[in-house]
Design a protein around this motif. Sequence first.
Motif, PDB file in Angstrom:
ATOM      1  N   GLU A   9      -1.616  -8.272  10.182  1.00 13.61           N
ATOM      2  CA  GLU A   9      -2.822  -7.951  10.993  1.00 13.61           C
ATOM      3  C   GLU A   9      -4.143  -7.993  10.103  1.00 13.61           C
ATOM      4  OE1 GLU A   9      -2.279  -4.700  13.775  1.00 13.61           O
ATOM      5  OE2 GLU A   9      -0.279  -5.109  14.131  1.00 13.61           O
ATOM      6  N   ASN A  10      -4.023  -7.648   8.870  1.00 16.98           N
ATOM      7  CA  ASN A  10      -5.081  -7.296   8.128  1.00 16.98           C
ATOM      8  C   ASN A  10      -4.857  -8.361   6.751  1.00 16.98           C
ATOM      9  OD1 ASN A  10      -6.477  -5.268   9.473  1.00 16.98           O
ATOM     10  ND2 ASN A  10      -4.824  -3.909   8.819  1.00 16.98           N
ATOM     11  N   PHE A  11      -5.995  -8.977   6.425  1.00 15.15           N
ATOM     12  CA  PHE A  11      -5.863  -9.816   5.213  1.00 15.15           C
ATOM     13  C   PHE A  11      -6.579  -9.225   3.895  1.00 15.15           C
ATOM     14  CE2 PHE A  11      -5.288 -13.564   8.236  1.00 15.15           C
ATOM     15  CZ  PHE A  11      -4.082 -13.644   8.372  1.00 15.15           C
ATOM     16  N   THR A  12      -6.440  -9.617   2.843  1.00 15.05           N
ATOM     17  CA  THR A  12      -7.071  -9.464   1.686  1.00 15.05           C
ATOM     18  C   THR A  12      -7.949 -10.526   1.252  1.00 15.05           C
ATOM     19  OG1 THR A  12      -5.582 -10.620   0.247  1.00 15.05           O
ATOM     20  CG2 THR A  12      -5.205  -8.066   0.593  1.00 15.05           C
ATOM     21  N   VAL A  13      -8.824 -10.414   0.351  1.00 16.39           N
ATOM     22  CA  VAL A  13      -9.834 -11.647   0.113  1.00 16.39           C
ATOM     23  C   VAL A  13      -8.647 -12.627  -0.574  1.00 16.39           C
ATOM     24  CG1 VAL A  13     -11.655 -12.299  -1.647  1.00 16.39           C
ATOM     25  CG2 VAL A  13     -11.811  -9.931  -0.528  1.00 16.39           C
ATOM     26  N   LYS A  14      -7.818 -12.486  -1.349  1.00 12.53           N
ATOM     27  CA  LYS A  14      -6.724 -13.308  -1.743  1.00 12.53           C
ATOM     28  C   LYS A  14      -6.531 -14.202  -0.685  1.00 12.53           C
ATOM     29  CE  LYS A  14      -3.411 -13.792  -5.299  1.00 12.53           C
ATOM     30  NZ  LYS A  14      -2.883 -13.567  -6.342  1.00 12.53           N
ATOM     31  N   GLY A  38     -15.488  -8.157   7.920  1.00 12.81           N
ATOM     32  CA  GLY A  38     -14.651  -7.549   6.875  1.00 12.81           C
ATOM     33  C   GLY A  38     -15.196  -6.270   6.675  1.00 12.81           C
ATOM     34  N   ILE A  39     -14.472  -5.237   6.562  1.00 13.59           N
ATOM     35  CA  ILE A  39     -14.723  -3.867   6.120  1.00 13.59           C
ATOM     36  C   ILE A  39     -14.156  -3.627   4.620  1.00 13.59           C
ATOM     37  CG2 ILE A  39     -14.720  -3.103   8.456  1.00 13.59           C
ATOM     38  CD1 ILE A  39     -12.166  -1.908   8.095  1.00 13.59           C
ATOM     39  N   LYS A  40     -14.895  -2.545   3.945  1.00 15.64           N
ATOM     40  CA  LYS A  40     -14.857  -2.327   2.556  1.00 15.64           C
ATOM     41  C   LYS A  40     -14.042  -1.003   2.570  1.00 15.64           C
ATOM     42  CE  LYS A  40     -16.923  -3.204  -1.789  1.00 15.64           C
ATOM     43  NZ  LYS A  40     -18.027  -3.600  -2.608  1.00 15.64           N
ATOM     44  N   ILE A  47      -9.783  -8.007   5.949  1.00 13.99           N
ATOM     45  CA  ILE A  47     -10.328  -8.790   7.068  1.00 13.99           C
ATOM     46  C   ILE A  47      -9.309  -8.764   8.122  1.00 13.99           C
ATOM     47  CG2 ILE A  47     -10.933 -11.092   7.628  1.00 13.99           C
ATOM     48  CD1 ILE A  47     -11.019 -10.194   3.860  1.00 13.99           C
ATOM     49  N   ARG A  48      -9.636  -8.345   9.238  1.00 13.65           N
ATOM     50  CA  ARG A  48      -8.519  -8.297  10.013  1.00 13.65           C
ATOM     51  C   ARG A  48      -8.470  -9.758  10.880  1.00 13.65           C
ATOM     52  NH1 ARG A  48     -10.630  -3.553  14.547  1.00 13.65           N
ATOM     53  NH2 ARG A  48     -12.394  -5.458  14.527  1.00 13.65           N
TER      54      ARG A  48
END
Length: 65
Positions: A9-14, A38-40, A47-48
Motif C-alpha cells: 500500500e505504501n512505497f519507498t523512493v527506491k 508523497g509524504i515525508k 508514496i501511497r
Amino acid sequence: MTEMSTTKENFTVKDVAKYLNRSETTIYNMLNNNELPGIKLGGKWIIRKKDLDEFLNQKLAEQQN
C-alpha cells in the motif's frame, strides 16, 4: 533481489524508482518539487500506491489529449 510486490500500500523512493525505471534522484526531485505525491515521515518519503496510480493515470490522460 525480489520484485516489488504490487500488493504493497505504501512505497519507498527506491520502490518507486524501480517501478518507474527512473533514478532515485529523479524521484526525490519530483517529490521535493511537488510533482509526485508523497509524504515525508521521520525524514523518509512514503508514496501511497493509490496516489501513485492516480498520478500515473493523470499523466497518461494528459498525454492522450
